[in-house]
Each structure stands twice: as C-alpha cells, then as structure tokens.
Design a protein around this motif. Structure first.
Motif: not given
Length: 472
Positions: A243-247
C-alpha cells in the motif's frame, strides 16, 4: 493480576518503558481485578512470533436488558503503553463473530480509542470503557444457530481460553495487488511507473476526499489502463501486498508544526483502516515529511517496523550510484553507495556491496580517505538534481518491485533507526535495508566519520523533538 511471577517479570524486563507499563497495569488491576496477566507467543501478520504479555478476561456488557461477560484478550507490545494494545475477541466453537465496524471476521477489535491512542491521555481502562459502550450498541458475538428457535444474536456469557491470530479475511495472497492512496501528481506518477514495471496483477488508485493531492484520477477513468482501477473508497485496497501512501493534506497554517499536524490528522483517519484491510501488506509512505509520516504510520497501523517503510533516500541513492558509475569508481570497486539519514541537508553517504539477490553478503563499510573525494564530488552533482513527481514515482516503483518479486535487493528507505549505530531514540531515518516479500531487513551499522556522525545525531535529535510536538 500477578505482576510478580517469574515469567511475567522476565518478559516485562524486555519492555522499553517497563516502569510506566507496570503503573498502567496496576491501574487496570484496580478497576478490573479479575483480569489475568499472562505470557504468550503472539503471531504477527508475517507469521513471525514474539513472546509478549497479554491481558485476558471478561468485560461486562448489557444487551436487551440482560448482562453478559464479553471474553477478550489484549496483547501488549514491547513499547506499551505508548503503543496501544492489540485487542481480540476470544470465541469458542459455540460462538459466532458478528463482523461489523468495530470487529473483523477474525475477531480483531478496532475502536476510536485505539486509532487515537496517545498515552498518558489514553489508558487501558478508558479503552475498555469505550469497548463496553460500543459493544452494547453493536454486540460482536452471538450464539451459533442450533435450529431450535434460539436468537442467533444472543451474547455468550462464558469465558473461552481459545487463542486466535491477528488478521481479517484475506484474499488470495498469490495475487500481486498494489494500492496507491492519493490521486495527485505523485500518485499518478507512482501508478504509471509501477505499471511500467509489468509485475502487478491489480492496481487501485484511491483518491480520498480528505487529501489535497487530487486531480489526475478523472483522466485515468477516461483513458482506461489494463489492470488499473480508480476508487474513492479505502475498502478497495483490501488484500493488497503493498500500500503506497502519497496523500497529503496541507493546510494554510503558519507554523510548520501545524502544517504537518494536518497530515497527521489525515493519517489518523486512513492508516488504521488500511492496516485492517490489508493486515499482511507493506506500507510504503511517500507523504511529506517522509521521516515523520513513516513514524506516524507505524504508530497508527500497529504493524511491525519491518512492514512500515518510507521512500526515503532511495532516489538519491540510485542517482548517487549512477554518478559514481559514470566516474567508473563503483564499477572498478564493485561497490554501491547509499545516501542515509534524514531527508534534509544532513544526509550522509556510506559504501556497501551491490546488494543484489543471490549469495552476495550485504554489508556496509566506511568511506575511506582515498574514495571520499570522489564520493563528495558525486554527492555535489546529486545536490543539483531536484525531485519531481515522476522521479519519485519511479523510485516508488523500484521499491515496490523489490518487495513483490522478493528481490532481496538493498534500498535506502525510511525505517525505524532505533538501535542502529547506537541510536537510542525512537526515530525513522533512511538506512540501507534488504527488501523482499517479508518486508525490510536493516543492514548492520557502520563507523561514520565524526562529521557525518554529528549530522546523523543532529537529525535524530531534531526529528525526535519535532515528533513530540505532534498529536498522534
């Protein structure tokens, strides 16, 4: 509650905040004297086990005018009470778990008090009070139907000794599913870069309403890409391996602490849910500031530190090695350079082997006086290179590829630095780590020059002091 047994004392001696933990347990004993403190082997989402303390007992709830005892167990991680307990129901063969917004199919309990845990404001007694209130509204256990007309939602009133492991319903783990959280330029760049690698079966781009990083998802919906889906619902991420979190959720606040706090508040709303939906995933954090936000994500997810990493200095490390290759230094010495430390001007460089898969030993070595001038020259070239969204997206894809394909490749990623090179504080820094399907494995520390060691220590102190100002 027996705090004097040899087995309990032995495990307690390993806890980072032993005295504070004992005080918290004594408070629990005063309010819930029937709670038992036991030692057990807790099974984490990566199948590893660790001996931990657990509170076992019943909490009283009322439902439809009748009183029942709800069987629970609370696993206490070695950073308790600054880390919240992992709370589980303890059903028997006669029980059925009623999955809802506070309990998953395997009995793991999720409550606002856990998501917003902040000791000493938060306590186990306060947690249990909220648990009772929520479960009186929505009972989590019921009798299995026997076909004799009994109410299947009737709560069971006895205690079970059955242990259950962490985790919810897990989809087929053979599917390489990746979710990218945040639909801004970096999220789009990550999606396109990951798909360009060609190793993903499913990729979800989730554009959450709370994030300020939006804008590209409509184009993805118009120009559909194979294997890529767009959603605004976090539940679409369920069963992801990465899960990549860029927010980000930057505000217009004046102080830097206030600005970062808005991001922390955003994480409080999404990270626990992401952890619940994909309990075996590796969380890859790319939100800014990455050192702080990776630390926040680790706290809020309750994952092992090996499963919460940040993009960190991976991009700088790959660029540095490229510049050194151009100078023929790395090719002739068969060495690779890494950038480590805080993602700031305090970054330093270290040497190591190539770090590719196979039998090659992973190790770091100090930068010698003969190679330092070339390293410094390459590092100066690196400073002139900015970080654009597509560059970071390529770096994210590189890290994701190593995890999903079990490359056992070494990357400089943001990880828990406590214990590395004598670092005593709980901070996250970029350090060389071997990445694979089981997350990250940190390389051993290395002697740094006095100048570089001072930079690293300055970053440790700065990050620790800043983190203490945030409401996690």
């Amino acid at each position: 509650m027996d705090l004097s047994s040899e087995s309990v004392k032995r495990i307690l001696s390993r806890y980072k905040f032993r005295d504070v933990a004992i005080e918290e347990l004594q408070k629990v004993n005063r309010v819930y004297p029937d709670m038992k403190l036991l030692v057990g082997a807790y099974t984490f989402s990566d199948s590893s086990q660790r001996d931990l303390l657990k509170l076992v007992g019943n909490v009283p709830v009322r439902y439809r005018g009748r009183s029942y005892n709800l069987p629970i167990q609370l696993w206490l991680l070695d950073s308790f009470p600054f880390t919240p307990p992992i709370c589980l129901l303890r059903p028997t063969a006669n029980m059925v778990i009623r999955e809802g917004k506070h309990v998953n199919a395997k009995g793991r309990i999720f409550l606002p008090a856990l998501h917003n845990w902040d000791h000493p404001k938060s306590s186990v007694t306060g947690l249990l009070m909220e648990m009772i209130a929520k479960f009186e509204e929505e009972p989590p256990l019921g009798m299995k139907s026997t076909g004799d007309g009994n109410d299947p939602s009737e709560l069971l009133a006895f205690v079970s000794q059955l242990n259950i492991t962490e985790g919810g319903n897990r989809p087929d783990q053979s599917v390489n599913k990746v979710s990218v959280i945040g639909g801004g330029d970096l999220g789009m760049a990550a999606v396109l870069s990951i798909m360009a690698k060609g190793f993903v079966d499913k990729l979800f781009l989730i554009d959450i309403p709370e994030s300020s990083t939006k804008g590209g998802t409509v184009d993805l919906e118009i120009f559909k890409l194979p294997k890529v889906e767009v959603s605004k619902d976090l539940s679409a991420s369920a069963g992801s391996k990465v899960v990549v979190v860029t927010a980000n959720a930057w505000s217009e606040e004046q102080s830097y602490v206030s600005v970062v706090q808005t991001n922390v508040d955003l994480y409080r709303r999404i990270i626990p849910s992401l952890a619940q939906l994909s309990p075996a995933a590796v969380l890859l954090i790319a939100s800014q500031p990455v050192d702080i936000m990776t630390h926040v994500a680790w706290r809020q997810s309750c994952f092992l530190p090996t499963h919460v990493i940040g993009a960190g200095c991976n991009l700088e490390s790959e660029r540095l090695s490229y510049f050194l290759n151009v100078a023929l230094l790395a090719k002739t010495t068969n060495k690779q350079a890494w950038v480590i430390g805080e993602l700031s001007d305090n970054k330093v460089t270290v040497w190591g082997n190539g770090g590719s898969s196979g039998d090659k030993q992973h190790a770091l070595i100090p930068v010698s006086s003969s190679t330092k001038p070339l390293m410094d020259r390459a590092f100066d070239m690196l400073k002139g290179k900015g970080q654009r969204s597509w560059s970071v997206g390529l770096s994210i894809a590189d890290i994701t590829h190593s995890i999903l394909t079990d490359q056992r490749k070494t990357h400089s990623i943001t990880t828990l630095a406590q214990g590395w090179g004598g670092i005593g504080l709980e901070v996250f820094l970029s350090l060389p780590c071997v990445l694979g399907v089981n997350g990250s494995t940190r390389l051993a520390g290395v002697a740094l020059s006095p100048e570089d060691d001072a930079k690293l220590r300055e970053s440790v102190t700065s990050l620790s002091n800043f983190f203490m100002q945030l409401r996690i």
